[in-house]
Scaffold this motif. Structure first.
Motif, PDB file in Angstrom:
ATOM      1  N   UNK A  66       0.896  -1.439  -0.039  1.00  0.00           N
ATOM      2  CA  UNK A  66       0.166   0.426  -0.104  1.00  0.00           C
ATOM      3  C   UNK A  66       1.004   1.415  -0.027  1.00  0.00           C
ATOM      4  N   UNK A  67       2.075   0.733   0.653  1.00  0.00           N
ATOM      5  CA  UNK A  67       2.765   2.221  -0.110  1.00  0.00           C
ATOM      6  C   UNK A  67       3.914   1.957  -0.800  1.00  0.00           C
ATOM      7  N   UNK A  68       3.222   1.177  -2.137  1.00  0.00           N
ATOM      8  CA  UNK A  68       4.214   1.029  -3.367  1.00  0.00           C
ATOM      9  C   UNK A  68       3.871   2.707  -4.645  1.00  0.00           C
ATOM     10  N   UNK A  69       4.648   2.998  -5.304  1.00  0.00           N
ATOM     11  CA  UNK A  69       4.224   3.927  -5.951  1.00  0.00           C
ATOM     12  C   UNK A  69       2.890   3.358  -7.391  1.00  0.00           C
ATOM     13  N   UNK A  70       2.850   2.784  -7.264  1.00  0.00           N
ATOM     14  CA  UNK A  70       1.708   2.231  -8.254  1.00  0.00           C
ATOM     15  C   UNK A  70       0.443   1.713  -7.618  1.00  0.00           C
ATOM     16  N   UNK A  71       0.681   1.472  -5.752  1.00  0.00           N
ATOM     17  CA  UNK A  71      -0.459   1.249  -4.958  1.00  0.00           C
ATOM     18  C   UNK A  71      -1.508   0.000  -5.260  1.00  0.00           C
ATOM     19  N   UNK A  72      -0.499  -0.631  -5.603  1.00  0.00           N
ATOM     20  CA  UNK A  72      -1.380  -2.331  -6.896  1.00  0.00           C
ATOM     21  C   UNK A  72      -0.946  -3.320  -5.277  1.00  0.00           C
ATOM     22  N   UNK A  73      -1.854  -3.946  -4.905  1.00  0.00           N
ATOM     23  CA  UNK A  73      -1.873  -4.484  -3.675  1.00  0.00           C
ATOM     24  C   UNK A  73      -1.061  -5.658  -4.202  1.00  0.00           C
ATOM     25  N   UNK A  74      -0.582  -6.043  -3.372  1.00  0.00           N
ATOM     26  CA  UNK A  74       0.612  -7.499  -3.178  1.00  0.00           C
ATOM     27  C   UNK A  74      -0.690  -8.076  -2.380  1.00  0.00           C
ATOM     28  N   UNK A  75      -1.035  -9.681  -3.212  1.00  0.00           N
ATOM     29  CA  UNK A  75      -0.739 -10.973  -2.354  1.00  0.00           C
ATOM     30  C   UNK A  75       0.274 -12.001  -2.597  1.00  0.00           C
ATOM     31  N   UNK A  76      -0.141 -12.779  -1.167  1.00  0.00           N
ATOM     32  CA  UNK A  76       1.010 -13.552  -0.837  1.00  0.00           C
ATOM     33  C   UNK A  76       0.503 -15.252  -1.729  1.00  0.00           C
ATOM     34  N   UNK A  77       2.195 -15.186  -1.874  1.00  0.00           N
ATOM     35  CA  UNK A  77       2.855 -16.235  -3.312  1.00  0.00           C
ATOM     36  C   UNK A  77       3.368 -16.986  -2.433  1.00  0.00           C
ATOM     37  N   UNK A  78       3.325 -18.375  -2.902  1.00  0.00           N
ATOM     38  CA  UNK A  78       4.770 -19.837  -2.130  1.00  0.00           C
ATOM     39  C   UNK A  78       5.294 -20.147  -3.960  1.00  0.00           C
ATOM     40  N   UNK A  79       6.388 -20.080  -3.335  1.00  0.00           N
ATOM     41  CA  UNK A  79       7.264 -20.666  -4.734  1.00  0.00           C
ATOM     42  C   UNK A  79       8.175 -22.087  -3.725  1.00  0.00           C
ATOM     43  N   UNK A  80       8.940 -22.107  -4.537  1.00  0.00           N
ATOM     44  CA  UNK A  80       9.788 -23.720  -4.618  1.00  0.00           C
ATOM     45  C   UNK A  80      10.854 -22.845  -5.743  1.00  0.00           C
ATOM     46  N   UNK A  81      12.186 -22.844  -4.761  1.00  0.00           N
ATOM     47  CA  UNK A  81      13.571 -22.742  -5.591  1.00  0.00           C
ATOM     48  C   UNK A  81      14.314 -23.904  -5.192  1.00  0.00           C
ATOM     49  N   UNK A  82      15.178 -24.369  -6.961  1.00  0.00           N
ATOM     50  CA  UNK A  82      15.208 -25.590  -6.508  1.00  0.00           C
ATOM     51  C   UNK A  82      16.597 -25.190  -6.701  1.00  0.00           C
ATOM     52  N   UNK A  83      17.800 -25.219  -5.963  1.00  0.00           N
ATOM     53  CA  UNK A  83      18.485 -24.554  -5.408  1.00  0.00           C
ATOM     54  C   UNK A  83      20.609 -25.244  -5.464  1.00  0.00           C
ATOM     55  N   UNK A  84      20.926 -24.797  -7.208  1.00  0.00           N
ATOM     56  CA  UNK A  84      21.845 -25.607  -7.485  1.00  0.00           C
ATOM     57  C   UNK A  84      22.939 -25.401  -6.514  1.00  0.00           C
ATOM     58  N   UNK A  85      24.068 -26.248  -6.138  1.00  0.00           N
ATOM     59  CA  UNK A  85      25.676 -25.437  -5.800  1.00  0.00           C
ATOM     60  C   UNK A  85      26.239 -24.566  -6.619  1.00  0.00           C
ATOM     61  N   UNK A  86      26.883 -23.678  -5.235  1.00  0.00           N
ATOM     62  CA  UNK A  86      27.376 -22.554  -6.089  1.00  0.00           C
ATOM     63  C   UNK A  86      29.042 -23.250  -7.103  1.00  0.00           C
ATOM     64  N   UNK A  87      29.422 -22.596  -8.491  1.00  0.00           N
ATOM     65  CA  UNK A  87      30.696 -22.751  -7.990  1.00  0.00           C
ATOM     66  C   UNK A  87      31.720 -22.227  -7.198  1.00  0.00           C
ATOM     67  N   UNK A  88      32.658 -22.586  -6.956  1.00  0.00           N
ATOM     68  CA  UNK A  88      33.885 -22.136  -6.199  1.00  0.00           C
ATOM     69  C   UNK A  88      34.864 -21.839  -6.392  1.00  0.00           C
ATOM     70  N   UNK A  89      36.011 -20.528  -6.383  1.00  0.00           N
ATOM     71  CA  UNK A  89      37.067 -20.547  -7.365  1.00  0.00           C
ATOM     72  C   UNK A  89      38.176 -20.743  -6.285  1.00  0.00           C
ATOM     73  N   UNK A  90      39.641 -21.214  -6.142  1.00  0.00           N
ATOM     74  CA  UNK A  90      40.558 -20.981  -5.867  1.00  0.00           C
ATOM     75  C   UNK A  90      41.651 -20.964  -5.325  1.00  0.00           C
ATOM     76  N   UNK A  91      42.118 -19.748  -4.503  1.00  0.00           N
ATOM     77  CA  UNK A  91      43.047 -18.493  -4.824  1.00  0.00           C
ATOM     78  C   UNK A  91      43.972 -18.838  -3.596  1.00  0.00           C
ATOM     79  N   UNK A  92      45.422 -19.011  -3.623  1.00  0.00           N
ATOM     80  CA  UNK A  92      46.068 -18.642  -2.338  1.00  0.00           C
ATOM     81  C   UNK A  92      45.662 -17.884  -1.095  1.00  0.00           C
ATOM     82  N   UNK A  93      45.898 -18.387  -0.354  1.00  0.00           N
ATOM     83  CA  UNK A  93      45.598 -17.787   1.154  1.00  0.00           C
ATOM     84  C   UNK A  93      46.297 -16.598   1.455  1.00  0.00           C
TER      85      UNK A  93
END
Length: 298
Positions: A66-93
């Motif tokens: 109700x505080x957004x510029x558009x004043x368009x109402x927000x509705x409750x949503x429930x989604x699922x994210x299937x997250x794959x492991x991120x790639x890591x890089x190796x560097x000298x400590x």
């Protein structure tokens, strides 16, 4: 195109994900009894014919559309994210003769008008990052406070966040019209909408964070256990969910949305200066060494 910003090089320690440490950014959802901890702010009741203990209001779901510029109402949503492991890089400590495994972070995002809760599915409660074996899977929570909005900004982008309306001096009529009963009518003056909106049973909801960019000098990183869910408060800058290990992690995500892109999600890219970018130090690559921090080269 998302906004972009540079930042100085710095190193931030990784912390366990606890409610006390995460308080400025949102809520950690977990069973206090498993930790032997007490949460005096949580009320409990018996449920399911006495076979369950129900913790009430374990997180704050907020809807400020109700505080957004558009004043368009927000509705409750429930989604699922299937997250794959991120790639890591190796560097000298930088402080040992070993190698570091790094997770590079190049973007932060926020949801200005809604909280956002991530609930992992299928992770073992013992799954945690610091000191764990490489075969374990866990997730990282990376957040930053919000800078004050810069004055005199000439950006032509639409207002990204609810700004407080300008204050005006109240007239004598305004002051007396709030009295009960109203001196100008035969009816009692109702309380203003702001007195009741955004409150739950007399408990104020957390307010949005503000319109500024992320404060990278106060960037913090947490390692979450498998039995912890997390709620980002409305307007909290955070990295997209980052899974580390060998397995995918399913997250059920609960939030509000109104379908207006700039109001549902805002992003800022972190501009790397030189080699590398914001990198979470997963470990030092030596036996018995725990993950120790974030290395930010921007």
């Amino acid at each position: 195109m998302p906004a972009s910003m540079p930042a100085p090089s710095r190193r931030v320690p990784i912390e366990p994900l606890t409610q006390a440490a995460f308080e400025p950014f949102g809520t950690v959802i977990e069973n206090p009894a498993r930790l032997g901890a007490k949460r005096p702010d949580l009320d409990t009741v018996k449920a399911n014919q006495g076979t369950a203990l129900k913790y009430l209001d374990v997180t704050h779901m907020t809807n400020f559309y109700h505080m957004s510029p558009s004043r368009k109402p927000g509705a409750a949503v429930m989604n699922m994210f299937v997250c794959s492991p991120r790639k890591l890089r190796t560097a000298s400590s930088s402080n040992s003769s070993g190698q570091q495994r790094l997770f590079d972070t190049t973007i932060l995002e926020r949801h200005p008008y809604t909280s956002q809760t991530f609930i992992p599915l299928g992770l073992s409660p013992e799954s945690a990052g610091a000191g764990s074996a490489p075969s374990q899977t866990y997730y990282l929570v990376i957040v930053a406070p919000t800078l004050p909005q810069s004055r005199g900004s000439k950006s032509k982008r639409p207002p990204p966040f609810p700004l407080p309306p300008p204050r005006r001096r109240r007239s004598i009529r305004d002051i007396f019209s709030r009295a009960r009963p109203s001196p100008f009518t035969n009816e009692a003056a109702p309380p203003p909408p702001s007195a009741t909106k955004g409150r739950q049973e007399g408990r104020p909801q957390p307010r949005p964070k503000g319109p500024g960019l992320p404060d990278l000098s106060q960037l913090r990183a947490f390692i979450a256990r498998g039995d912890q869910a997390v709620t980002y408060g409305a307007g909290t800058w955070h990295a997209p969910m980052a899974v580390v290990g060998e397995e995918d992690v399913d997250f059920v995500v609960v939030q509000f949305a109104n379908g207006v892109g700039i109001e549902d999600c805002q992003e800022v890219e972190l501009q790397a200066e030189g080699d590398g970018g914001v990198a979470v130090v997963i470990d030092e690559g030596q036996p018995g060494t725990e993950g120790i921090g974030i290395k930010a080269k921007l």
